[in-house]
Write a protein that holds these residues in place. Structure first.
Motif, PDB file in Angstrom:
ATOM      1  N   PRO A 254       5.774 -11.519  11.687  1.00  0.00           N
ATOM      2  CA  PRO A 254       4.476 -12.169  11.471  1.00  0.00           C
ATOM      3  C   PRO A 254       3.737 -11.539  10.274  1.00  0.00           C
ATOM      4  N   ALA A 255       3.110 -12.389   9.475  1.00  0.00           N
ATOM      5  CA  ALA A 255       2.432 -11.923   8.272  1.00  0.00           C
ATOM      6  C   ALA A 255       0.948 -12.233   8.332  1.00  0.00           C
ATOM      7  N   PRO A 256       0.094 -11.264   8.063  1.00  0.00           N
ATOM      8  CA  PRO A 256      -1.352 -11.511   8.036  1.00  0.00           C
ATOM      9  C   PRO A 256      -1.754 -12.202   6.739  1.00  0.00           C
ATOM     10  N   VAL A 257      -2.990 -12.617   6.655  1.00  0.00           N
ATOM     11  CA  VAL A 257      -3.515 -13.187   5.415  1.00  0.00           C
ATOM     12  C   VAL A 257      -3.581 -12.079   4.366  1.00  0.00           C
ATOM     13  N   ASN A 258      -3.150 -12.381   3.150  1.00  0.00           N
ATOM     14  CA  ASN A 258      -3.189 -11.384   2.081  1.00  0.00           C
ATOM     15  C   ASN A 258      -4.612 -10.945   1.798  1.00  0.00           C
ATOM     16  N   GLY A 259      -4.751  -9.655   1.509  1.00  0.00           N
ATOM     17  CA  GLY A 259      -6.054  -9.138   1.119  1.00  0.00           C
ATOM     18  C   GLY A 259      -6.328  -9.439  -0.343  1.00  0.00           C
ATOM     19  N   ASP A 260      -7.468  -8.937  -0.840  1.00  0.00           N
ATOM     20  CA  ASP A 260      -7.828  -9.211  -2.233  1.00  0.00           C
ATOM     21  C   ASP A 260      -7.696  -7.952  -3.084  1.00  0.00           C
ATOM     22  N   ASN A 261      -6.709  -7.108  -2.746  1.00  0.00           N
ATOM     23  CA  ASN A 261      -6.506  -5.884  -3.506  1.00  0.00           C
ATOM     24  C   ASN A 261      -6.086  -6.174  -4.946  1.00  0.00           C
ATOM     25  N   ARG A 262      -6.519  -5.315  -5.843  1.00  0.00           N
ATOM     26  CA  ARG A 262      -6.094  -5.424  -7.226  1.00  0.00           C
ATOM     27  C   ARG A 262      -4.634  -5.012  -7.340  1.00  0.00           C
ATOM     28  N   ALA A 263      -3.820  -5.805  -7.983  1.00  0.00           N
ATOM     29  CA  ALA A 263      -2.409  -5.475  -8.160  1.00  0.00           C
ATOM     30  C   ALA A 263      -2.273  -4.310  -9.137  1.00  0.00           C
ATOM     31  N   SER A 264      -1.488  -3.299  -8.757  1.00  0.00           N
ATOM     32  CA  SER A 264      -1.291  -2.128  -9.608  1.00  0.00           C
ATOM     33  C   SER A 264      -0.233  -2.403 -10.665  1.00  0.00           C
ATOM     34  N   GLY A 265      -0.311  -1.660 -11.758  1.00  0.00           N
ATOM     35  CA  GLY A 265       0.662  -1.799 -12.828  1.00  0.00           C
ATOM     36  C   GLY A 265       1.982  -1.142 -12.474  1.00  0.00           C
ATOM     37  N   ALA A 266       3.021  -1.420 -13.268  1.00  0.00           N
ATOM     38  CA  ALA A 266       4.362  -0.896 -13.005  1.00  0.00           C
ATOM     39  C   ALA A 266       4.389   0.624 -12.984  1.00  0.00           C
ATOM     40  N   GLU A 267       3.669   1.265 -13.906  1.00  0.00           N
ATOM     41  CA  GLU A 267       3.675   2.725 -13.976  1.00  0.00           C
ATOM     42  C   GLU A 267       3.039   3.340 -12.742  1.00  0.00           C
ATOM     43  N   GLU A 268       1.960   2.742 -12.271  1.00  0.00           N
ATOM     44  CA  GLU A 268       1.287   3.256 -11.073  1.00  0.00           C
ATOM     45  C   GLU A 268       2.180   3.118  -9.844  1.00  0.00           C
ATOM     46  N   ILE A 269       2.889   2.002  -9.727  1.00  0.00           N
ATOM     47  CA  ILE A 269       3.803   1.807  -8.607  1.00  0.00           C
ATOM     48  C   ILE A 269       4.947   2.812  -8.670  1.00  0.00           C
ATOM     49  N   SER A 270       5.525   3.010  -9.850  1.00  0.00           N
ATOM     50  CA  SER A 270       6.625   3.963 -10.007  1.00  0.00           C
ATOM     51  C   SER A 270       6.187   5.369  -9.635  1.00  0.00           C
ATOM     52  N   ASP A 271       4.989   5.762 -10.085  1.00  0.00           N
ATOM     53  CA  ASP A 271       4.473   7.087  -9.767  1.00  0.00           C
ATOM     54  C   ASP A 271       4.281   7.261  -8.260  1.00  0.00           C
ATOM     55  N   ALA A 272       3.802   6.211  -7.606  1.00  0.00           N
ATOM     56  CA  ALA A 272       3.583   6.288  -6.155  1.00  0.00           C
ATOM     57  C   ALA A 272       4.899   6.467  -5.415  1.00  0.00           C
ATOM     58  N   VAL A 273       5.923   5.718  -5.821  1.00  0.00           N
ATOM     59  CA  VAL A 273       7.226   5.824  -5.171  1.00  0.00           C
ATOM     60  C   VAL A 273       7.800   7.228  -5.334  1.00  0.00           C
ATOM     61  N   ASP A 274       7.615   7.820  -6.513  1.00  0.00           N
ATOM     62  CA  ASP A 274       8.167   9.147  -6.787  1.00  0.00           C
ATOM     63  C   ASP A 274       7.385  10.265  -6.104  1.00  0.00           C
ATOM     64  N   SER A 275       6.086  10.064  -5.884  1.00  0.00           N
ATOM     65  CA  SER A 275       5.252  11.171  -5.400  1.00  0.00           C
ATOM     66  C   SER A 275       4.933  11.137  -3.912  1.00  0.00           C
ATOM     67  N   PHE A 276       5.077   9.973  -3.265  1.00  0.00           N
ATOM     68  CA  PHE A 276       4.771   9.885  -1.838  1.00  0.00           C
ATOM     69  C   PHE A 276       6.054   9.940  -1.020  1.00  0.00           C
ATOM     70  N   GLY A 277       6.151  10.946  -0.148  1.00  0.00           N
ATOM     71  CA  GLY A 277       7.327  11.075   0.705  1.00  0.00           C
ATOM     72  C   GLY A 277       7.277  10.132   1.895  1.00  0.00           C
ATOM     73  N   GLY A 278       8.383  10.015   2.608  1.00  0.00           N
ATOM     74  CA  GLY A 278       8.466   9.127   3.763  1.00  0.00           C
ATOM     75  C   GLY A 278       8.149   9.851   5.062  1.00  0.00           C
ATOM     76  N   PHE A 279       8.225   9.112   6.174  1.00  0.00           N
ATOM     77  CA  PHE A 279       7.915   9.637   7.494  1.00  0.00           C
ATOM     78  C   PHE A 279       9.131   9.563   8.420  1.00  0.00           C
ATOM     79  N   THR A 280       9.063  10.354   9.474  1.00  0.00           N
ATOM     80  CA  THR A 280       9.964  10.161  10.616  1.00  0.00           C
ATOM     81  C   THR A 280       9.134   9.477  11.694  1.00  0.00           C
ATOM     82  N   TYR A 281       9.602   8.340  12.177  1.00  0.00           N
ATOM     83  CA  TYR A 281       8.800   7.535  13.088  1.00  0.00           C
ATOM     84  C   TYR A 281       9.144   7.821  14.546  1.00  0.00           C
ATOM     85  N   ALA A 282       8.097   7.937  15.350  1.00  0.00           N
ATOM     86  CA  ALA A 282       8.249   8.224  16.780  1.00  0.00           C
ATOM     87  C   ALA A 282       7.650   7.128  17.610  1.00  0.00           C
TER      88      ALA A 282
END
Length: 283
Positions: A254-282
């Motif tokens: 199920p998908a909610p209604v999209n918010g009105d967030n500003r879309a980030s640029g490619a560099e910002e997305i790449s930096d986020a992927v490289d700098s934010f680690g993942g989780f172990t889910y419980a």
């Protein structure tokens, strides 16, 4: 965006469950459920047409990979055993530790219980939809680790056929599953909640409601990073002291209604992927 997979396997791609060595420390979290903001749709144009074409290819690959596999059981009772409406505490954390250890960055040693099966399903959803699934060697290691031994060979055959050079090219990847120079391939899943459809001592059928981000972050990318919502259905088996995958399937929403967030640029997305680690889910 859906990526073709193997034996009941969907195959979205995501980063691994642990942060890269030297990077942020992976943190365990208990996720009772919730929403994440969607990305606003871009104006119709060439990039949108390309994304739609890629999604069509992904769905076709998933259908091929899942041929003959298990699916949803509409007669299942859900998380509660009585078949009545979900309890108010159905998404509350159990207080159990999610895993005993990790093997090659993949959580392992889940408790032999309903909660353990739910934790396994959530963590396997992240792994099965990681960028590592695009690379033949890494894909083989993942399947051998999380699939039941009697399903490994057949699953690998189907996955390797589904992840063809043509399919990878449609995602902006080369034959080795790597993005073009200057681009970052993004595929990260965030489980929102889990639901037990059936449970016995040695088997479990579960759904994992997920959101995530997928695409190529790059100035010349024709497959921009977008948000998605989907549900993964996993059939698990207790084997060799752990919960392991038997079948794997996927459906939209199920998908909610999209918010009105500003879309980030490619560099910002790449930096986020490289700098934010993942989780172990419980659970």
């Amino acid at each position: 965006m859906n990526i073709g997979g193997g034996d009941g396997y969907d195959g979205r791609t995501r980063t691994s469950d642990s942060a890269p060595e030297g990077g942020p420390t992976a943190t365990r979290t208990r996720l009772p459920g919730g929403d994440t903001d969607g990305r606003p749709p871009t104006r119709p144009g060439r990039s949108l047409v390309t994304v739609v074409a890629v999604i069509v290819l992904l769905i076709a690959a998933i259908a091929f990979a899942n041929r003959g596999g298990g699916g949803d059981d509409d007669s299942a009772t859900g998380d509660n055993r009585s078949g009545s409406a979900p309890r108010a505490d159905s998404t509350a954390p159990s207080g159990e530790k999610p895993v005993k250890n990790k093997e090659a960055g993949i959580p392992s040693g889940f408790p032999h219980s309903r909660q353990g099966a739910q934790s396994a399903a959530a963590n396997y959803a992240v792994t099965l939809v990681s960028p590592d699934m695009m690379k033949a060697k890494d894909r083989q290691a993942i399947v051998q680790r999380i699939y039941a031994p009697d399903r490994v060979d057949s699953t690998l055959r189907k996955m390797n056929k589904a992840y063809s050079p043509k399919f990878l090219a449609a995602l902006g990847l080369d034959e080795d599953g790597s993005p073009t120079k200057g681009a970052t391939f993004v595929s990260r899943t965030v489980p929102v909640g889990t639901k037990v459809r059936e449970y016995t001592e040695n088997s479990a059928k579960l759904d994992v409601w997920c959101t995530g981000v997928f695409g190529n972050a790059g100035k010349k990318s024709t497959n921009p990073v977008r948000n998605d919502w989907f549900t993964l259905s996993l059939d698990l088996k207790w084997s060799d002291g752990d919960w392991r995958v038997q079948d794997f399937a996927q459906k939209e929403g199920p998908a909610p209604v999209n918010g009105d967030n500003r879309a980030s640029g490619a560099e910002e997305i790449s930096d986020a992927v490289d700098s934010f680690g993942g989780f172990t889910y419980a659970r």
